[in-house]
Design an enzyme around this catalytic site. Structure first.
Site, PDB file in Angstrom:
ATOM      1  CG  ASP A 295      -2.103  -0.936   1.071  1.00  0.00           C
ATOM      2  OD1 ASP A 295      -2.833  -1.097   2.058  1.00  0.00           O
ATOM      3  OD2 ASP A 295      -2.292  -1.524  -0.009  1.00  0.00           O
TER       4      ASP A 295
ATOM      5  CG  ASP B 280      -9.844   0.741   0.554  1.00  0.00           C
ATOM      6  OD1 ASP B 280      -8.980   0.480  -0.306  1.00  0.00           O
ATOM      7  OD2 ASP B 280      -9.577   0.932   1.753  1.00  0.00           O
TER       8      ASP B 280
END
Length: 387
Positions: free
Chosen positions: A143, A198
């Protein structure tokens, strides 16, 4: 996968066997779809693969999209690798422990999901709360949080180079949430790249993410895939028809199929969706062409046709009704890249049966509100090829 540093490592909760492989820089050949231009009856202009990237990690991975299940979803992220898969974040977030992970691994086996190819078990954020007797790494999800101000194009390649230097087979999944359009550059860096923010367990989130991922279709292929985030199937925020559409469109788009629900308490309805071998086979098809939306009609374009070529000169097609009422959707051959005169057989992947042996010009079906129907069309004059 919340904004987190997201490093996935293998946790030795189960005996795991690894294959070591030297990793060297290389350039991938042209997309496999372009090799059959003289034998396919399906339009290659419609299903453009011209932006297919050149991968620099010759690790032998991602020839088809990764499958798995998700335990947690932020930085950093660990992964257990055996012949099954699942991930932690969508359902458990930080409420994880060794017992939950072991029970989930057992459930993947007892439910039969492992035998279907769900092969990665990811421990996402909050991994540091678990025992840390690590044996190695075979999947890294990286990430972009705590990035020290480095742009993704500069931050991600050094990790690629570090993985290359290990001599291990390591799947490299980039996750900067699509902020810097990774499809434009990540094909030279990793095996998959997140194209969107997301996902959450709502119809609005899932459909929005599908549309965003769709525009990058020409950049995906064997070795490097667009990643619209994991599956929400079974988490309760959508109904059966919506989850069936979620799974079907993700498979058509060659997206990673990563389970995000509590497999230990999975329902028969959820298993019916995740078990569908024929839909999984579309996702894992060796031709590796991301399917895409090819036609839309009705109010705000809510009656949609999505399609994509498969090996053997076949075509996968989804009739997706995003309207609030049931609708009749027609796919005309020209819209899906077939010559109008071609006759096709049609197989329904959710009913698991042939519905037509000789259809010409178009195909029509009634589709529930927020539902879909998924088919494979096989042109009768097509010569099957091995890809």
């Amino acid at each position: 996968m919340a904004m987190s540093s997201g490093i996935l490592a293998v946790v030795s909760l189960i005996t795991i066997f690894f294959l070591s492989l030297m990793i060297t820089a290389r350039v991938l050949p042209i997309h496999p779809y372009l090799k059959i231009k003289d034998s396919t009856p399906i339009s290659q202009l419609l299903y453009d693969t011209s932006n297919y990237g050149f991968l620099q990690i010759d690790n032998g991975l991602a020839l088809s999209p990764q499958m798995g299940s998700v335990f947690s979803n932020s930085c950093p992220t660990f992964l257990i690798k055996f012949d099954l898969s699942w991930s932690t974040w969508n359902f458990f977030a930080c409420n994880i422990n060794e017992t939950v992970i072991k029970e989930t691994a057992d459930a993947l086996i007892s439910t039969g999901l492992a035998s279907l190819g769900y092969t990665y078990v990811n421990i996402d954020d909050c991994w540091s709360r678990l025992p840390r007797n690590l044996k190695g790494v075979d999947y890294l999800k990286y990430d972009n949080c705590y990035n020290l101000g480095l742009p993704p194009q500069k931050r991600y390649p050094p990790m690629r180079d570090a993985l290359n230097a290990t001599g291990r087979t390591i799947f490299y999944a980039l996750c900067e949430w699509g902020v810097d359009d990774p499809a434009l550059w990540a094909g030279k860096v990793g095996n998959s790249w997140r194209t969107t923010e997301d996902i959450n367990d709502t119809w609005a989130s899932m459909t929005t993410i599908a549309d965003i991922n769709n525009k990058w279709a020409s950049y995906a292929g064997p070795g490097g895939w667009n990643d619209p985030d994991m599956l929400e199937v079974g988490n309760g925020g959508m109904n059966y028809h919506e989850y069936k559409g979620h799974f079907s469109i993700w498979a058509l788009m060659k997206a990673p199929l990563i389970i995000g629900c509590d497999v230990r308490n999975i329902t028969a309805e959820t298993l019916e969706i995740l078990y569908n071998k024929e839909v999984i086979a579309v996702d894992q098809d060796p031709l590796g062409v991301q399917g895409r939306r090819v036609y839309a009609s009705g109010p705000d374009g809510c009656q949609q046709v999505w399609a994509g070529p498969l090996s053997g000169n076949r075509l996968a097609m989804v009739l997706w009704n995003r309207c609030s009422k049931a609708a009749t959707i027609t796919a005309k051959w020209g819209a899906i890249g077939l010559e109008p005169s071609i006759s096709v057989s049609v197989r329904d992947l959710w009913k698991h049966e042939a519905v037509s042996e000789n259809t010409v010009g178009s195909f029509t079906a009634r589709v529930d509100a927020h539902g879909c129907e998924m088919y494979i069309l096989t042109p009768q004059r097509a010569t099957r090829t091995s890809i």
